[in-house]
Design an enzyme around this catalytic site. Structure first.
Site, PDB file in Angstrom:
ATOM      1  N   HIS A  69       0.872  -1.187   0.000  1.00  0.00           N
ATOM      2  CA  HIS A  69       0.000   0.000   0.000  1.00  0.00           C
ATOM      3  C   HIS A  69       0.904   1.231   0.000  1.00  0.00           C
ATOM      4  O   HIS A  69       2.043   1.194   0.473  1.00  0.00           O
ATOM      5  CB  HIS A  69      -0.857  -0.043   1.276  1.00  0.00           C
ATOM      6  CG  HIS A  69      -1.929   0.989   1.362  1.00  0.00           C
ATOM      7  ND1 HIS A  69      -1.670   2.294   1.720  1.00  0.00           N
ATOM      8  CD2 HIS A  69      -3.275   0.912   1.177  1.00  0.00           C
ATOM      9  CE1 HIS A  69      -2.801   2.963   1.749  1.00  0.00           C
ATOM     10  NE2 HIS A  69      -3.794   2.150   1.423  1.00  0.00           N
ATOM     11  N   LYS A  89     -10.775  -1.494  10.366  1.00  0.00           N
ATOM     12  CA  LYS A  89     -10.918  -2.691   9.541  1.00  0.00           C
ATOM     13  C   LYS A  89     -11.275  -3.909  10.392  1.00  0.00           C
ATOM     14  O   LYS A  89     -11.491  -5.000   9.869  1.00  0.00           O
ATOM     15  CB  LYS A  89      -9.641  -2.940   8.751  1.00  0.00           C
ATOM     16  CG  LYS A  89      -9.294  -1.814   7.765  1.00  0.00           C
ATOM     17  CD  LYS A  89      -8.040  -2.122   6.985  1.00  0.00           C
ATOM     18  CE  LYS A  89      -7.514  -0.891   6.265  1.00  0.00           C
ATOM     19  NZ  LYS A  89      -8.336  -0.486   5.122  1.00  0.00           N
ATOM     20  N   CYS A 130      -4.805   2.415  -3.687  1.00  0.00           N
ATOM     21  CA  CYS A 130      -3.585   2.928  -3.040  1.00  0.00           C
ATOM     22  C   CYS A 130      -2.433   1.924  -3.185  1.00  0.00           C
ATOM     23  O   CYS A 130      -1.621   1.755  -2.270  1.00  0.00           O
ATOM     24  CB  CYS A 130      -3.835   3.257  -1.568  1.00  0.00           C
ATOM     25  SG  CYS A 130      -4.984   4.617  -1.309  1.00  0.00           S
TER      26      CYS A 130
END
Length: 404
Positions: free
Chosen positions: A121, A224, A362
């Site tokens: 990422h 998350k 990303c």
């Protein structure tokens, strides 16, 4: 066997409609939804315990402090850290990575090398590029293959006594690849390098044991993991956390301040300057309790069922290509349909109440490797169902027909 309908009752947002259709939420890799138990925890804190922590002698401050520090202990036990003070509260994964990058800025020189992987990422690429610009160190990249896996032979060849730091994600957010992090950690330690693992995408699906892994640093975000946004943790081995300088100066992280000199507080406060996200930290603990009540092993098994079912159904669509490994992956399917831009598919199925992510996620270097502008990413959680996958697949088929 999970009772999915009972679990879904815990998530109020799953009852809402989008564009007149029942919400099908397949953007869990971006952020998970929140159970009522976590929402209630936030409301309870602000309704009954709101106060600053570690500083007040009054009862509200003591209650808030106890709740916050108890959450730290829950996280210590969940990740099997040796000490509670090895768990540092952050604003999220990106914050934790930047704390370590900043800490190493005085420890590296022009002859040193650091290694990241091609599957990272942006938040586990850019801070290390900035660190190299500051220190003159060299950044090397573990290449990936067309299956979306790391080329481990190349990694072994890169390692030398010049290697000081290695950074790799546990699970790729774009492809779902589960990386061989234990092997990476052991190989890195053999040449004296420290290792940071980005666990943002792994922790919703499995339960890392930081002592068994022997990683030096592990970072993740609560949002998350069914927790709130704006809170995460950095795990660091005590020896490294004592060696690195504070990331920020301010209240809480000091032992004594004079205009001549400041001495820093002990761990974990050395890295927690200012008033933290108290409610977020407490609710992170509640989210961990919720997930452990279901069982991470049960979650992983069910999500793997969803992954296999979703993969099989999507492969029915002519011209559809799935990116990343076929096995050893988290519950993420990243795909495109021939000659159709991913954004167009995402926009149409949104009108049908289906939330997926489109774009480069990303992780632009991965998309550059495949020479594509991005993908459609469907990411499943334990509160999703096979019936939702059926709705999703039919929606993709309809979008394809409209755009062909």
């Amino acid at each position: 066997m999970l009772n999915i309908e009972k679990i879904r009752e815990d998530f109020p947002i799953l009852k809402r409609k989008v564009n007149g259709k029942p919400l099908v939420y397949f953007d869990n890799a971006a952020t998970s939804q929140k159970p009522q138990q976590v929402i209630d925890c936030l409301v309870d804190y602000y309704s009954n315990h709101n106060a600053n922590i570690h500083r007040g002698v009054h009862i509200l401050s003591q209650e808030a402090t106890d709740l916050f520090e108890n959450a730290r202990i829950k996280l210590q036990k969940h990740f099997n850290a040796s000490k509670a003070y090895e768990i540092i509260f952050t604003s999220g994964t990106t914050h934790g990575i930047n704390m370590i990058s900043n800490g190493f800025s005085d420890l590296l020189g022009v002859h040193d090398e650091i290694i990241v992987s091609a599957l990272e990422h942006h938040s586990n690429i850019v801070p290390w590029q900035m660190l190299c610009e500051k220190t003159g160190a060299t950044l090397k990249v573990i290449p990936m293959n067309v299956k979306g896996e790391l080329e481990m032979d190349n990694f072994r060849a890169m390692l030398s006594e010049k290697t000081k730091l290695v950074f790799v994600n546990h699970v790729s957010n774009a492809l779902g690849t589960i990386n061989p992090i234990k092997e990476i950690i052991d190989l890195s330690h053999a040449v004296g390098a420290a290792v940071l693992i980005d666990g943002a995408q792994a922790t919703p699906h499995l339960r890392p044991d930081v002592q068994a892994l022997d990683c030096d640093f592990y970072v993740c975000s609560a949002h998350k993991l069914c927790g709130p946004t704006g809170i995460g943790i950095l795990y660091g081995k005590e020896s490294w956390l004592n060696k690195l300088p504070p990331y920020q100066g301010g209240g809480e992280m000091i032992s004594e301040v004079t205009f001549e000199k400041t001495t820093y507080a002990d761990l974990p406060h050395k890295f927690e300057a200012g008033t933290p996200n108290i409610a977020g930290g407490i609710a992170f603990g509640a989210a961990i309790d919720y997930l452990n009540g279901i069982g991470l092993e049960n979650i992983a098994a069910y999500e793997n069922e969803l992954l296999n079912y979703g993969t099989k159904r999507l492969k029915e669509i002519e011209g559809l290509k799935i990116y990343g490994p076929e096995t050893n992956k988290a519950s993420v399917i990243s795909f495109n349909i021939e000659n159709i831009h991913p954004y167009d598919i995402g926009s149409i199925i949104d009108k049908l109440g289906i939330a997926v992510r489109t774009g480069h996620h990303c992780a632009q270097p991965i998309m550059d490797f495949y020479k594509i502008p991005g993908t459609i990413r469907a990411s499943f959680a334990f509160y999703n169902t096979k019936e939702e996958i059926d709705i999703f697949v039919e929606a993709v088929k309809k979008a394809k027909t409209m755009l062909s």
